[in-house]
Design a protein around this motif. Sequence first.
Motif, PDB file in Angstrom:
ATOM      1  N   ALA A  99     -34.574  96.791 -33.476  1.00 55.88           N
ATOM      2  CA  ALA A  99     -35.052  97.758 -32.489  1.00 55.88           C
ATOM      3  C   ALA A  99     -36.103  97.135 -31.575  1.00 55.88           C
ATOM      4  O   ALA A  99     -36.152  97.436 -30.377  1.00 55.88           O
ATOM      5  N   THR A 100     -36.937  96.274 -32.134  1.00 55.60           N
ATOM      6  CA  THR A 100     -37.950  95.595 -31.333  1.00 55.60           C
ATOM      7  C   THR A 100     -37.298  94.738 -30.256  1.00 55.60           C
ATOM      8  O   THR A 100     -37.689  94.766 -29.079  1.00 55.60           O
ATOM      9  N   LYS A 101     -36.288  93.964 -30.660  1.00 50.35           N
ATOM     10  CA  LYS A 101     -35.585  93.117 -29.694  1.00 50.35           C
ATOM     11  C   LYS A 101     -34.914  93.947 -28.620  1.00 50.35           C
ATOM     12  O   LYS A 101     -35.004  93.627 -27.418  1.00 50.35           O
ATOM     13  N   VAL A 102     -34.242  95.015 -29.025  1.00 50.11           N
ATOM     14  CA  VAL A 102     -33.552  95.875 -28.062  1.00 50.11           C
ATOM     15  C   VAL A 102     -34.558  96.495 -27.091  1.00 50.11           C
ATOM     16  O   VAL A 102     -34.318  96.547 -25.877  1.00 50.11           O
ATOM     17  N   ALA A 103     -35.684  96.966 -27.616  1.00 53.51           N
ATOM     18  CA  ALA A 103     -36.686  97.602 -26.763  1.00 53.51           C
ATOM     19  C   ALA A 103     -37.217  96.647 -25.710  1.00 53.51           C
ATOM     20  O   ALA A 103     -37.351  97.011 -24.530  1.00 53.51           O
ATOM     21  N   LEU A 104     -37.523  95.425 -26.116  1.00 50.48           N
ATOM     22  CA  LEU A 104     -38.026  94.439 -25.157  1.00 50.48           C
ATOM     23  C   LEU A 104     -36.962  94.076 -24.127  1.00 50.48           C
ATOM     24  O   LEU A 104     -37.260  93.912 -22.935  1.00 50.48           O
ATOM     25  N   ALA A 105     -35.711  93.946 -24.579  1.00 44.30           N
ATOM     26  CA  ALA A 105     -34.629  93.623 -23.648  1.00 44.30           C
ATOM     27  C   ALA A 105     -34.403  94.754 -22.656  1.00 44.30           C
ATOM     28  O   ALA A 105     -34.227  94.515 -21.448  1.00 44.30           O
ATOM     29  N   LEU A 158     -43.075  90.535 -15.131  1.00 43.98           N
ATOM     30  CA  LEU A 158     -43.170  91.242 -16.410  1.00 43.98           C
ATOM     31  C   LEU A 158     -41.787  91.429 -17.031  1.00 43.98           C
ATOM     32  O   LEU A 158     -41.615  91.301 -18.249  1.00 43.98           O
ATOM     33  N   GLY A 159     -40.792  91.740 -16.202  1.00 37.11           N
ATOM     34  CA  GLY A 159     -39.433  91.917 -16.708  1.00 37.11           C
ATOM     35  C   GLY A 159     -38.869  90.643 -17.291  1.00 37.11           C
ATOM     36  O   GLY A 159     -38.256  90.650 -18.371  1.00 37.11           O
ATOM     37  N   ALA A 160     -39.062  89.524 -16.589  1.00 37.97           N
ATOM     38  CA  ALA A 160     -38.571  88.238 -17.084  1.00 37.97           C
ATOM     39  C   ALA A 160     -39.268  87.845 -18.378  1.00 37.97           C
ATOM     40  O   ALA A 160     -38.631  87.333 -19.313  1.00 37.97           O
ATOM     41  N   PHE A 161     -40.580  88.102 -18.446  1.00 41.21           N
ATOM     42  CA  PHE A 161     -41.333  87.780 -19.661  1.00 41.21           C
ATOM     43  C   PHE A 161     -40.869  88.639 -20.831  1.00 41.21           C
ATOM     44  O   PHE A 161     -40.746  88.164 -21.966  1.00 41.21           O
ATOM     45  N   SER A 162     -40.590  89.905 -20.572  1.00 41.28           N
ATOM     46  CA  SER A 162     -40.103  90.795 -21.626  1.00 41.28           C
ATOM     47  C   SER A 162     -38.746  90.339 -22.153  1.00 41.28           C
ATOM     48  O   SER A 162     -38.485  90.353 -23.363  1.00 41.28           O
ATOM     49  N   LEU A 163     -37.875  89.888 -21.248  1.00 45.93           N
ATOM     50  CA  LEU A 163     -36.574  89.370 -21.670  1.00 45.93           C
ATOM     51  C   LEU A 163     -36.731  88.066 -22.459  1.00 45.93           C
ATOM     52  O   LEU A 163     -36.019  87.840 -23.451  1.00 45.93           O
ATOM     53  N   TRP A 164     -37.655  87.213 -22.035  1.00 48.07           N
ATOM     54  CA  TRP A 164     -37.911  85.979 -22.780  1.00 48.07           C
ATOM     55  C   TRP A 164     -38.390  86.296 -24.188  1.00 48.07           C
ATOM     56  O   TRP A 164     -37.933  85.668 -25.168  1.00 48.07           O
ATOM     57  N   PHE A 190     -35.434  87.466 -26.453  1.00 49.22           N
ATOM     58  CA  PHE A 190     -34.383  86.535 -26.858  1.00 49.22           C
ATOM     59  C   PHE A 190     -34.888  85.194 -27.388  1.00 49.22           C
ATOM     60  O   PHE A 190     -34.129  84.470 -28.039  1.00 49.22           O
ATOM     61  N   PHE A 191     -36.145  84.846 -27.145  1.00 50.31           N
ATOM     62  CA  PHE A 191     -36.609  83.517 -27.530  1.00 50.31           C
ATOM     63  C   PHE A 191     -37.877  83.503 -28.383  1.00 50.31           C
ATOM     64  O   PHE A 191     -38.141  82.508 -29.047  1.00 50.31           O
ATOM     65  N   ALA A 192     -38.652  84.579 -28.386  1.00 49.25           N
ATOM     66  CA  ALA A 192     -39.893  84.587 -29.155  1.00 49.25           C
ATOM     67  C   ALA A 192     -39.616  84.805 -30.637  1.00 49.25           C
ATOM     68  O   ALA A 192     -38.553  85.311 -31.026  1.00 49.25           O
ATOM     69  N   SER A 193     -40.573  84.439 -31.476  1.00 48.38           N
ATOM     70  CA  SER A 193     -40.444  84.657 -32.918  1.00 48.38           C
ATOM     71  C   SER A 193     -40.535  86.145 -33.225  1.00 48.38           C
ATOM     72  O   SER A 193     -41.028  86.938 -32.402  1.00 48.38           O
ATOM     73  N   ALA A 194     -40.053  86.525 -34.404  1.00 48.29           N
ATOM     74  CA  ALA A 194     -40.085  87.934 -34.799  1.00 48.29           C
ATOM     75  C   ALA A 194     -41.511  88.469 -34.805  1.00 48.29           C
ATOM     76  O   ALA A 194     -41.763  89.611 -34.398  1.00 48.29           O
ATOM     77  N   GLN A 195     -42.456  87.648 -35.255  1.00 54.31           N
ATOM     78  CA  GLN A 195     -43.852  88.073 -35.291  1.00 54.31           C
ATOM     79  C   GLN A 195     -44.389  88.328 -33.890  1.00 54.31           C
ATOM     80  O   GLN A 195     -45.071  89.329 -33.634  1.00 54.31           O
ATOM     81  N   HIS A 196     -44.058  87.442 -32.965  1.00 58.03           N
ATOM     82  CA  HIS A 196     -44.527  87.618 -31.598  1.00 58.03           C
ATOM     83  C   HIS A 196     -43.856  88.815 -30.927  1.00 58.03           C
ATOM     84  O   HIS A 196     -44.491  89.532 -30.142  1.00 58.03           O
ATOM     85  N   LYS A 197     -42.582  89.040 -31.197  1.00 59.33           N
ATOM     86  CA  LYS A 197     -41.904  90.226 -30.677  1.00 59.33           C
ATOM     87  C   LYS A 197     -42.600  91.493 -31.166  1.00 59.33           C
ATOM     88  O   LYS A 197     -42.853  92.421 -30.395  1.00 59.33           O
ATOM     89  N   HIS A 198     -42.881  91.519 -32.470  1.00 64.48           N
ATOM     90  CA  HIS A 198     -43.499  92.699 -33.079  1.00 64.48           C
ATOM     91  C   HIS A 198     -44.848  92.985 -32.442  1.00 64.48           C
ATOM     92  O   HIS A 198     -45.149  94.128 -32.075  1.00 64.48           O
ATOM     93  N   PHE A 199     -45.663  91.949 -32.295  1.00 62.35           N
ATOM     94  CA  PHE A 199     -46.977  92.143 -31.683  1.00 62.35           C
ATOM     95  C   PHE A 199     -46.837  92.583 -30.227  1.00 62.35           C
ATOM     96  O   PHE A 199     -47.531  93.500 -29.774  1.00 62.35           O
TER      97      PHE A 199
END
Length: 248
Positions: free
Chosen positions: A126-132, A158-164, A167-176
């Motif tokens: 859900a975290t990945k989907v939300a950021l995407a 901001l949109g490009a960073f959110s997509l990055w 799809f590329f950040a660690s799970a911990q960084h996505k969560h934060f």
Amino acid sequence: MANWGGRTGAGFGSASSRTDREEITALVVIAVITVLLWHSPYGGYLLYPFTILSTWFHEMGHGLAAMAFGHEFERLVIYPDGSGYALHLAEGDPPRIAMASIAAAGLLGPTVAGCLLILASRTQRATKVALAVLGAVLLGSTLIWVRSITGWLVLPALGAFSLWLAFFASAQHKHFAVQFIGVQGCISIYRDFGYMFSEGGMLGGMPQISDTGHIAQALFLPYWFWGGVISAMIAAMVFWSLRVAHRR
């Protein structure tokens, strides 16, 4: 035409409870630090992208609500100081409930988005989907509705960073990241808390009625009453989202 402005096991449960408390504490700390930065001499510069993001949440709330009532969402403008407006067009005189709902949607939009992001932090998927989704909507809305240099510069970044992140950040960084952005959305209205309890102000050098002023005009009771109602709704949504996000 209008501008608006489950888990079981004693040992695991205990560890889980501690983790939840730590996360909630971290979110509260982030919120407090953010508020302090907003009121510090240079904090506004550090938080500038999130100021623009909160304005985007706000104006998209107006625009999407207008579309839900059959209006045409014509443009979204964000000024360098973080103010902005959503222009929507309607044929004839729209119903009073529509006018009030569109005005309220801008005030509630950042909190709704923030709560959804906090709820998405429950699982990695859900975290990945939300950021995407956030990244895609930021880019898409810029192409379709945004008509200002500030929006063209900040929102795609901001949109490009959110997509990055998605799809590329660690799970911990996505969560934060999803929780951090969620907190920014939830508390952004309190950056301009006085706005909800005023009849209006200046926007682009022109006098503008506040959203609560629009609600008061469309319905009944004064603007400060609706400011209190919106504040209570925001507090309830934040409390509910934190409770659900950390339910076990």
